[in-house]
Motif scaffolding. Structure first.
Motif, PDB file in Angstrom:
ATOM      1  N   GLU A 165     -49.779  43.114  -6.192  1.00 18.50           N
ATOM      2  CA  GLU A 165     -51.236  43.165  -6.152  1.00 18.50           C
ATOM      3  C   GLU A 165     -51.804  43.789  -7.421  1.00 18.50           C
ATOM      4  O   GLU A 165     -52.731  43.259  -8.033  1.00 18.50           O
ATOM      5  N   MET A 166     -51.247  44.932  -7.827  1.00 15.48           N
ATOM      6  CA  MET A 166     -51.727  45.597  -9.038  1.00 15.48           C
ATOM      7  C   MET A 166     -51.474  44.735 -10.272  1.00 15.48           C
ATOM      8  O   MET A 166     -52.322  44.633 -11.161  1.00 15.48           O
ATOM      9  N   HIS A 167     -50.300  44.126 -10.323  1.00 10.19           N
ATOM     10  CA  HIS A 167     -49.945  43.273 -11.469  1.00 10.19           C
ATOM     11  C   HIS A 167     -50.948  42.130 -11.594  1.00 10.19           C
ATOM     12  O   HIS A 167     -51.441  41.837 -12.696  1.00 10.19           O
ATOM     13  N   ASN A 168     -51.282  41.525 -10.468  1.00 10.74           N
ATOM     14  CA  ASN A 168     -52.237  40.412 -10.476  1.00 10.74           C
ATOM     15  C   ASN A 168     -53.638  40.858 -10.870  1.00 10.74           C
ATOM     16  O   ASN A 168     -54.385  40.115 -11.513  1.00 10.74           O
ATOM     17  N   ASN A 169     -54.030  42.079 -10.462  1.00  9.03           N
ATOM     18  CA  ASN A 169     -55.343  42.599 -10.851  1.00  9.03           C
ATOM     19  C   ASN A 169     -55.473  42.708 -12.366  1.00  9.03           C
ATOM     20  O   ASN A 169     -56.515  42.378 -12.949  1.00  9.03           O
ATOM     21  N   ASP A 224     -66.882  53.503  -8.624  1.00 10.55           N
ATOM     22  CA  ASP A 224     -67.209  52.411  -9.547  1.00 10.55           C
ATOM     23  C   ASP A 224     -67.388  52.900 -10.978  1.00 10.55           C
ATOM     24  O   ASP A 224     -67.982  52.217 -11.799  1.00 10.55           O
ATOM     25  N   ARG A 225     -66.844  54.102 -11.282  1.00 10.77           N
ATOM     26  CA  ARG A 225     -67.018  54.629 -12.638  1.00 10.77           C
ATOM     27  C   ARG A 225     -65.805  55.442 -13.053  1.00 10.77           C
ATOM     28  O   ARG A 225     -65.382  56.340 -12.346  1.00 10.77           O
ATOM     29  N   SER A 226     -65.240  55.115 -14.210  1.00 13.15           N
ATOM     30  CA  SER A 226     -64.126  55.887 -14.757  1.00 13.15           C
ATOM     31  C   SER A 226     -64.658  57.163 -15.395  1.00 13.15           C
ATOM     32  O   SER A 226     -65.740  57.156 -15.980  1.00 13.15           O
ATOM     33  N   PRO A 227     -63.893  58.254 -15.325  1.00 14.75           N
ATOM     34  CA  PRO A 227     -64.414  59.524 -15.832  1.00 14.75           C
ATOM     35  C   PRO A 227     -64.386  59.663 -17.351  1.00 14.75           C
ATOM     36  O   PRO A 227     -65.065  60.523 -17.899  1.00 14.75           O
ATOM     37  N   GLY A 228     -63.642  58.865 -18.053  1.00 15.60           N
ATOM     38  CA  GLY A 228     -63.541  59.050 -19.499  1.00 15.60           C
ATOM     39  C   GLY A 228     -63.972  57.858 -20.316  1.00 15.60           C
ATOM     40  O   GLY A 228     -64.858  57.943 -21.157  1.00 15.60           O
ATOM     41  N   GLU A 229     -63.359  56.714 -20.063  1.00 18.93           N
ATOM     42  CA  GLU A 229     -63.642  55.541 -20.891  1.00 18.93           C
ATOM     43  C   GLU A 229     -63.736  54.287 -20.028  1.00 18.93           C
ATOM     44  O   GLU A 229     -63.187  54.221 -18.933  1.00 18.93           O
ATOM     45  N   PRO A 237     -72.987  44.193 -19.617  1.00 16.32           N
ATOM     46  CA  PRO A 237     -72.303  44.201 -18.316  1.00 16.32           C
ATOM     47  C   PRO A 237     -70.932  44.873 -18.393  1.00 16.32           C
ATOM     48  O   PRO A 237     -70.181  44.685 -19.349  1.00 16.32           O
ATOM     49  N   GLY A 238     -70.621  45.668 -17.363  1.00 15.17           N
ATOM     50  CA  GLY A 238     -69.350  46.390 -17.335  1.00 15.17           C
ATOM     51  C   GLY A 238     -68.187  45.492 -16.947  1.00 15.17           C
ATOM     52  O   GLY A 238     -68.207  44.856 -15.890  1.00 15.17           O
ATOM     53  N   ILE A 239     -67.189  45.429 -17.808  1.00 17.75           N
ATOM     54  CA  ILE A 239     -66.003  44.607 -17.539  1.00 17.75           C
ATOM     55  C   ILE A 239     -65.290  45.094 -16.284  1.00 17.75           C
ATOM     56  O   ILE A 239     -64.883  44.304 -15.427  1.00 17.75           O
ATOM     57  N   ASP A 240     -65.126  46.421 -16.167  1.00 18.58           N
ATOM     58  CA  ASP A 240     -64.375  46.981 -15.045  1.00 18.58           C
ATOM     59  C   ASP A 240     -65.021  46.604 -13.712  1.00 18.58           C
ATOM     60  O   ASP A 240     -64.338  46.254 -12.754  1.00 18.58           O
ATOM     61  N   ARG A 241     -66.339  46.680 -13.655  1.00 18.34           N
ATOM     62  CA  ARG A 241     -67.031  46.387 -12.397  1.00 18.34           C
ATOM     63  C   ARG A 241     -67.001  44.897 -12.076  1.00 18.34           C
ATOM     64  O   ARG A 241     -66.934  44.506 -10.909  1.00 18.34           O
ATOM     65  N   ILE A 242     -67.076  44.061 -13.102  1.00 12.85           N
ATOM     66  CA  ILE A 242     -66.970  42.612 -12.873  1.00 12.85           C
ATOM     67  C   ILE A 242     -65.612  42.284 -12.260  1.00 12.85           C
ATOM     68  O   ILE A 242     -65.518  41.560 -11.259  1.00 12.85           O
ATOM     69  N   VAL A 282     -58.281  48.155 -10.981  1.00  8.20           N
ATOM     70  CA  VAL A 282     -58.331  47.055 -11.953  1.00  8.20           C
ATOM     71  C   VAL A 282     -58.241  47.591 -13.387  1.00  8.20           C
ATOM     72  O   VAL A 282     -58.575  46.895 -14.337  1.00  8.20           O
ATOM     73  N   THR A 283     -57.765  48.817 -13.535  1.00  7.53           N
ATOM     74  CA  THR A 283     -57.644  49.452 -14.849  1.00  7.53           C
ATOM     75  C   THR A 283     -56.178  49.762 -15.107  1.00  7.53           C
ATOM     76  O   THR A 283     -55.490  50.291 -14.228  1.00  7.53           O
ATOM     77  N   LEU A 284     -55.699  49.441 -16.304  1.00  4.87           N
ATOM     78  CA  LEU A 284     -54.278  49.623 -16.599  1.00  4.87           C
ATOM     79  C   LEU A 284     -53.820  51.063 -16.403  1.00  4.87           C
ATOM     80  O   LEU A 284     -52.958  51.351 -15.580  1.00  4.87           O
TER      81      LEU A 284
END
Length: 595
Positions: free
Chosen positions: A137-141, A228-233, A540-545, A558-560
């Motif tokens: 699942e993570m790999h596919n994300n 829905d928000r990363s703390p650093g980048e 638009p935020g890539i992570d949220r999309i 969805v973040t490495l």
């Protein structure tokens, strides 16, 4: 021939039967059948079943190998016997009869399994992220994320945009969050800032004569983490266009989003022409500027009802007389819902810090009446008026909240989501986009008792600039807009203010002197004095999309290599102590206070 493999682990089929092949990958799992040992070998592409008999010289090696060891296997492709095929796998009709085995890398005992999709504590998952990412699942994300970014790049080029890279080391500027600071060795005592967004640079690109810019831009903000928000980048699709109005930006983004979401999801897009909702209307109808339009529930203002003589709900009446408001949510045809449904909503509201939610159901007997704990406090004429305001019918129910506007908006916005989920009326098979427009330029900060920018300080105010009443700043609206999907804010954007004198004036209302504007935005304000085009953009935020497309509720899925909620990278042990020599080179001395 490549010495590690002739094929990957998803390539082989009945076409290769009787061929000698070599595969390399991770030992996903073993199944010992006594005289036979079955191995599932996994690589980036998929899985292949391999089998070895106990009289094979390599049998003891495989028997001792732990899961996730890396193996090179040689053998012949054979057809699986009838009844043992696995049609869920691309290679499910064949297997490899193992002839040779080479252990390329042994694995230790695993801190968490890769086989299966069990939930494991976040601390373990982030510390051993390289193992977590091997899970299907993570790999596919992460593969989805890569494909989404590639698709966006291709689409932006089709739309006439060119990609440019903006600096990472820049100056600090007040953009709403804390900066990450980087000390300068060559300029002792001075600091760079990592960009919260390429805001000023992308505007300078327009001033430089380029027409359409985009970038998959890294952004850095020292913020607390949220789902829905990363703390650093994080990464965003940053774009800017010259000689455009608001609708031009909307048209580009709508084309991109419709194409993107259709390409990567089978869900239906509710409206391909995204609805435009004013900020004020959104707050009144949904209690938030991030409405989930899949949810049909609407908030209605019924404050005026409590001035009627046939309303005896004294607690609310007293609050209304002292300045409070009453707003309500109607649920359709809920007369047969058990009492526990309503009580649970009331209990939930109290757990959120509110005083609860009053409720009753519209019931018609000989007369119209309210069935429920507070229904008896409303006369028939008042009930008719409430039904008219709220578009309610007999059999519908109503939840009421009374208090100051900010408190009411907060609880009813959350209640709208809660009730919608409990009633299962939110269509999870749809994407519902909308634009939130007409943001106020300013807002009043209750803490500081000062007027501050409500959104983006670089925005162009609406209307004829010569006729704007700067004496009433809270009435000024801006060409600012957000794009929202399923209750998730994907992006903020604006048509930019490119006129220096207007910028000085707008910043002065928020308490900035001309000198401060020149110091904090020197590059941009100087550039605008040499001829700047009207321009606007969005990011638009890539992570949220990707989070929406992968149907995940947390951005870390969805973040490495994400940080945890305390902005720590548990895998790389960052942030970390640095050598005193490094600090000396940077003219920095630590002064840590003991707790």
């Amino acid at each position: 021939m490549n010495k590690y493999r002739t094929h990957n682990c998803s390539e082989l089929s009945e076409k290769e039967i009787d061929k000698k092949v070599y595969l390399s990958g991770w030992l996903h799992r073993k199944r010992d059948h006594g005289n036979l040992l079955f191995i599932d070998l996994r690589d980036h592409y998929g899985m292949t079943q391999c089998v070895i008999e106990n009289d094979n010289n390599f049998f003891p090696i495989l028997e001792k190998s732990k899961p996730e060891s890396v193996l090179k296997i040689g053998g012949k492709v054979v057809k699986r016997s009838v009844g043992t095929e696995n049609l869920d796998l691309k290679t499910g009709k064949i297997e490899i009869a193992i002839e040779t085995v080479e252990v390329l890398s042994n694995a230790k005992e695993l801190p968490m399994p890769v086989f299966g999709e069990q939930d494991y504590p976040e601390e373990i998952r982030l510390k051993y992220r390289f193992i977590d990412l091997r899970r299907e699942e993570m790999h596919n994300n992460i593969i989805l994320r890569s494909k989404v970014i590639s698709f966006i790049r291709a689409e932006m080029l089709k739309l006439g945009f060119l990609e440019y890279q903006t600096p990472i080391l820049t100056s600090s500027s007040p953009e709403g969050a804390r900066d990450f600071l980087v000390p300068s060795r060559l300029n002792p005592g001075k600091f760079y800032a990592l960009p919260q967004a390429p805001q000023q640079f992308k505007q300078l690109i327009m001033v430089s004569g380029f027409d359409k810019y985009f970038q998959i831009a890294p952004c850095f903000r020292d913020e607390d983490a949220r789902a829905d928000r990363s703390p650093g980048e994080f990464y965003q699709l940053d774009l800017e266009m010259s000689f455009v109005e608001q609708e031009d930006v909307f048209n580009v983004v709508e084309k991109l989003m419709v194409s993107l979401f259709k390409n990567f999801s089978s869900k239906k897009i509710l409206n391909e022409k995204f609805p435009r909702i004013s900020f004020m209307d959104s707050m009144k109808k949904y209690g938030t500027d991030k409405p989930d339009l899949r949810n049909p529930l609407i908030i209605h203002d019924i404050t005026k009802i409590f001035f009627r003589d046939d309303v005896k709900f004294e607690i609310f009446k007293q609050l209304v007389e002292s300045g409070s408001i009453v707003r309500a949510i109607v649920t359709k045809n809920t007369k047969d819902m058990p009492r526990s449904f309503f009580d649970n909503i009331d209990k939930w509201a109290k757990e959120q810090g509110a005083s609860g939610l009053a409720y009753f159901t519209f019931e018609q007997d000989k007369i119209l009446k309210g069935k429920g704990p507070v229904g008896k406090f409303f006369g028939e004429n008042s009930l008719k008026e409430i039904m008219k305001i709220c578009n309610a019918e007999i059999g519908d129910s109503i939840f009421l909240a009374c208090g100051k506007e900010n408190e009411i908006l907060k609880i009813l916005s959350s209640a709208r989501d809660k009730i919608g989920k409990d009633l299962k009326i939110i269509d999870k098979d749809k994407f519902a986009f909308c634009w939130i427009v007409d943001y106020p330029m300013y807002e009043f900060d209750e803490k500081t008792k000062k007027i501050i920018f409500s959104h983006n300080p670089f925005s162009m105010p609406q209307g004829d600039i010569k006729k704007i009443n700067f004496e009433k700043p809270l009435e000024i609206k801006a060409y600012q807009y957000d794009i929202v999907c399923n209750g998730v804010e994907l992006s903020s954007g604006a048509i930019r203010n490119y006129i220096p004198d207007l910028m000085y004036k707008l910043f002065s209302i928020a308490g900035y002197s001309e000198k401060e504007v020149n110091e904090k935005f020197s590059g941009m304000i100087n550039a605008f004095s040499y001829g700047a085009p009207p321009h606007g953009g969005i990011a638009p935020g890539i992570d949220r999309i990707v989070m929406l497309l992968a149907e995940k509720e947390n951005i870390r899925e969805v973040t490495l290599f994400p940080m945890n909620q305390n902005a720590q990278d548990l895998m790389m042990q960052a942030p970390s102590e640095v050598d005193e020599t490094q600090l000396k080179e940077l003219s920095i001395k630590k002064d840590l206070k003991k707790n």
